[in-house]
Design a protein around this motif. Sequence first.
Motif, mmCIF file in Angstrom:
data_model
loop_
_atom_site.group_PDB
_atom_site.id
_atom_site.type_symbol
_atom_site.label_atom_id
_atom_site.label_comp_id
_atom_site.label_asym_id
_atom_site.label_seq_id
_atom_site.Cartn_x
_atom_site.Cartn_y
_atom_site.Cartn_z
ATOM 1 N N ASN A 42 0.829 -1.205 0.000
ATOM 2 C CA ASN A 42 0.000 0.000 0.000
ATOM 3 C C ASN A 42 0.862 1.253 0.000
ATOM 4 N N VAL A 43 0.640 2.090 -0.993
ATOM 5 C CA VAL A 43 1.357 3.368 -1.042
ATOM 6 C C VAL A 43 0.325 4.464 -1.251
ATOM 7 N N ARG A 44 0.782 5.694 -1.017
ATOM 8 C CA ARG A 44 -0.148 6.817 -1.128
ATOM 9 C C ARG A 44 0.440 7.895 -2.042
ATOM 10 N N ALA A 45 -0.409 8.776 -2.496
ATOM 11 C CA ALA A 45 0.052 9.915 -3.283
ATOM 12 C C ALA A 45 -0.990 11.007 -3.141
ATOM 13 N N ASP A 46 -0.543 12.249 -3.046
ATOM 14 C CA ASP A 46 -1.468 13.376 -2.932
ATOM 15 C C ASP A 46 -1.578 14.076 -4.280
ATOM 16 N N PHE A 47 -2.789 14.276 -4.712
ATOM 17 C CA PHE A 47 -3.020 14.955 -5.988
ATOM 18 C C PHE A 47 -3.801 16.225 -5.732
ATOM 19 N N ARG A 48 -3.724 17.097 -6.703
ATOM 20 C CA ARG A 48 -4.524 18.304 -6.639
ATOM 21 C C ARG A 48 -5.893 18.043 -7.259
ATOM 22 N N ASN A 49 -5.872 17.199 -8.287
ATOM 23 C CA ASN A 49 -7.093 16.912 -9.031
ATOM 24 C C ASN A 49 -6.967 15.480 -9.525
ATOM 25 N N ASN A 76 -7.878 18.315 2.042
ATOM 26 C CA ASN A 76 -8.338 19.685 2.169
ATOM 27 C C ASN A 76 -8.746 20.176 0.793
ATOM 28 N N ASP A 77 -9.001 21.498 0.692
ATOM 29 C CA ASP A 77 -9.603 21.977 -0.556
ATOM 30 C C ASP A 77 -8.709 21.817 -1.779
ATOM 31 N N SER A 78 -7.451 21.499 -1.579
ATOM 32 C CA SER A 78 -6.605 21.374 -2.765
ATOM 33 C C SER A 78 -5.807 20.069 -2.777
ATOM 34 N N THR A 79 -6.118 19.158 -1.879
ATOM 35 C CA THR A 79 -5.354 17.915 -1.840
ATOM 36 C C THR A 79 -6.292 16.718 -1.744
ATOM 37 N N VAL A 80 -6.070 15.774 -2.639
ATOM 38 C CA VAL A 80 -6.805 14.521 -2.595
ATOM 39 C C VAL A 80 -5.776 13.417 -2.392
ATOM 40 N N ARG A 81 -5.971 12.646 -1.316
ATOM 41 C CA ARG A 81 -5.016 11.566 -1.059
ATOM 42 C C ARG A 81 -5.554 10.273 -1.653
ATOM 43 N N VAL A 82 -4.747 9.658 -2.497
ATOM 44 C CA VAL A 82 -5.141 8.422 -3.155
ATOM 45 C C VAL A 82 -4.295 7.288 -2.580
ATOM 46 N N GLY A 83 -4.979 6.288 -2.056
ATOM 47 C CA GLY A 83 -4.281 5.102 -1.561
ATOM 48 C C GLY A 83 -4.285 4.043 -2.644
ATOM 49 N N MET A 84 -3.126 3.464 -2.898
ATOM 50 C CA MET A 84 -3.028 2.460 -3.953
ATOM 51 C C MET A 84 -2.560 1.149 -3.367
ATOM 52 N N SER A 85 -3.099 0.086 -3.891
ATOM 53 C CA SER A 85 -2.656 -1.240 -3.478
ATOM 54 C C SER A 85 -1.926 -1.859 -4.665
ATOM 55 N N LEU A 86 -0.627 -2.057 -4.510
ATOM 56 C CA LEU A 86 0.179 -2.548 -5.627
ATOM 57 C C LEU A 86 0.534 -4.004 -5.413
#
Lengths: 323, 260, 252
Positions: A42-49, A76-86
């Motif tokens: 499991n890894v994560r990444a923060d995106f704006r969109n 928050n209003d400009s960050t979306v955290r996406v969790g990925m299962s690799l």
Amino acid sequence: MAAPSASTNIRLGLFVALGLGCLIAALFLIGQKQNLFGSSLNVRADFRNVSGLLTGNNVRLSGITIGTVKSIDILNDSTVRVGMSLNREVQPFIRKNAVASVGTDGLVGNTIINLAAVPAPAPPIEPGDMLRTTTPLALDAMLGTFNVSNKNLVAITGDLRQVTHKLNGSNALWQLLNDQQLAADLRLSLRHAATATAGLQAAARDVQQLAHGLRQGQGPAGYLLTDKEFAGQMRHTTRQLANASDTLAATLASLKKQTETPNGPLHTLLADTALSRQLRQTIGNAERGTAGFSQSMEALQHNFLLRDYFRKQAKKQAQAAGH
Amino acid sequence: MQPAAAVAPLPATTSAPTAEVVLTVAHVSKSFGTNHVLQDFSLTLHRGENLVVLGRSGSGKSVLIKCIIGLLPIDAGTITVLGQDVATLGHAALDELRTKVGFLFQSNALYDSMTVRENLLFPLRRHWLAARRGQEEELVRQALADVGLPDTLDQMPAELSGGQRKRIALARTLILPPEIILYDEPTTGLDPITAREIDQLIRQVQQKYTTSALIISHDMNCVRLTATRVALLVEGRCYAEGTYEELRQRNDPTIHAFFE
Amino acid sequence: MFNSPFLAEIGGMTRFAGRFFREGFRPRYEWRELLSQCYVLGYQSLTLVGVTGFIMGLVLTLRLRPTMVQFGAESWIPTMVGLTIIREMAPIITALMVAGKVGSSIGAELSSLRVTEQIDAMEVSGTNPFKYLVVTRMLATTLMVPILNLLATGLGLAAAYLGVNLKGGTSLALFTHNILARLTFGDLLSAVVKTVFFGFAIGLIGCYKGYYATNGTEGVGRAANSAVVMASMMVFILDLLAVQVSNLLGLN
């Protein structure tokens, strides 16, 4: 209600087993696709969109599906955290500095996450790591730019068409390019120019010497100073001389520029048929100018006042040559 | 009500003076909407007795025995079977009680999808006693022999005649030895000869198994041949009670109408 | 309004279902009868359901093909047909065929048992006819309809594969992959769960109509008929509910 016999039980058993087998096989196949049964990373990444990313969308490395999106949380209003299962098998191939970006699978396909390697050394990724992200040009933005370029292209090709049309219709250019007379004229005028400059140089030297003698009070200077008519004549001659040499220099410079940079004035040249005529006229003028210059120099030499001076000079030169 | 009360002691003295009471119906009422089928109906069945309830069609005879077996709930009164109040019994206790009470349906109610053997095995399997394990086949044969049809073991009910079906239905009620058998119009729809055979069978069974029987009928031949005591059901009440001969000699026109 | 027969029927059915849950999970358990009902209601419906599912899969593929080719989306046929079969068509076809075959047979069987007093006979034999007849049948349909659905899905997909390969060719691996690429657990599970409810509804309605049949042999026909009509309608209502619920749960 009849008591079930052994064979009906077997058939029923087969029926149920087949049905459940279908279910289990399908669940397993989907599970394999979603890496539910394999060990995962499991890894994560923060995106704006995330452009409509959904849980369950694929994560790809070099175009190979290596995992799925597990969770999408708004931080928050400009960050979306996406969790990925690799898939754990790909762990050695993903470095800590890999960059995640949101992309699409084809033009109308699902949203996916692309992992891209960065050409710099880094240790392999570990569970819970946070990946860096980039925002690639979104498709709509790309299409917007594409639209502008397209418009430009239309304008350019329009111009180009006009140019070629003119090019085809312009006799002047073709004449210009085909005119051997012009080349010959040009060569001739250049030769004249060379002669004229040589004469000019000599004349300049004579004038220098004359001025030198004048400062020492020698020669015909006294005479000269008293004779006003001659002085006026002399001033006129030198002014003409200066004019001629100016015109020549300008003509030559412009010619040189035109021959050296053929692209620059091309458009003007093509658009303006008068120019070639002017050009030819200028060259003719230059020719005539240099010829006139030679003539005035000749006249200067034969002037009775300066005749002795020139003769002395010639004698001096002969003596110098005699040595 | 008055005549019934007058004759009530008679059967007790005539047939079984000291016999134990196995079934009591006391002041039972049952209505379907505005149709008052039973109104304050009472009767008593003694051990070893064949009591026939006589009444016209639609007089509520079948409703009475369905109430007794607990198929229909009653509105008022009490029904006591083998010392237990039917209305208060739970599912398990009611099932337990029903193993001791046989019920012969008017339509026989044989299971069409089963063979005769399976029909007879059905109640046996429902009440699977360890003592009976391994003896099912023997019990089935015995019950069929008792009703005189030993060779129909593997036939389907639809292949049998009406009389045969009635016998098989009786065999099914006998396979779990009952203490009381409730017959719902046992001879209705049968030809007179077959009807007589069934009547005789009822008597034989009663003697062999020493059961008590409550027989619902409007067939006077059946009443004559099987009854040790007769109760007359008229307009939801027990109109009269007595032996066949006693009732036949009454001058009451309502009673007399049945004997003509 | 408040004494309409329709509402009374709904209420009666609800009580019936309540009785199923009250009595169905208490001993004694009618295992033998349950197995035999599973055989009759499940296995013996397989031919009907399987053939229907197969034909629908084939027809759907062949019908879809010209349109898809027109849009240049030929490679999407397996995905579209596969998802349609798995998510909607196989469950509905299975449920409707079972409602037609099994719903009517349960309705007719129980109502004829009722009017010939066989249900009473069971009761006086010390058998709880509700458990013996109703619980076993309702359980059998509830368990067998999902299995029939799975087999119909399998056969429908096989037919779709055949249909795709009748014109043009797709390897089995690609066909499977195309479907799996778009298939999620939600799709499969919502299909299975909804067929469980379909099966329960078919069993419930068939049993209810049969168990409370009246009016002799005429009642038998009426029970069978209304069981089919009502069960089919219930299947569609439940399907609509299933779409809403799975949307709410985010399974679509």
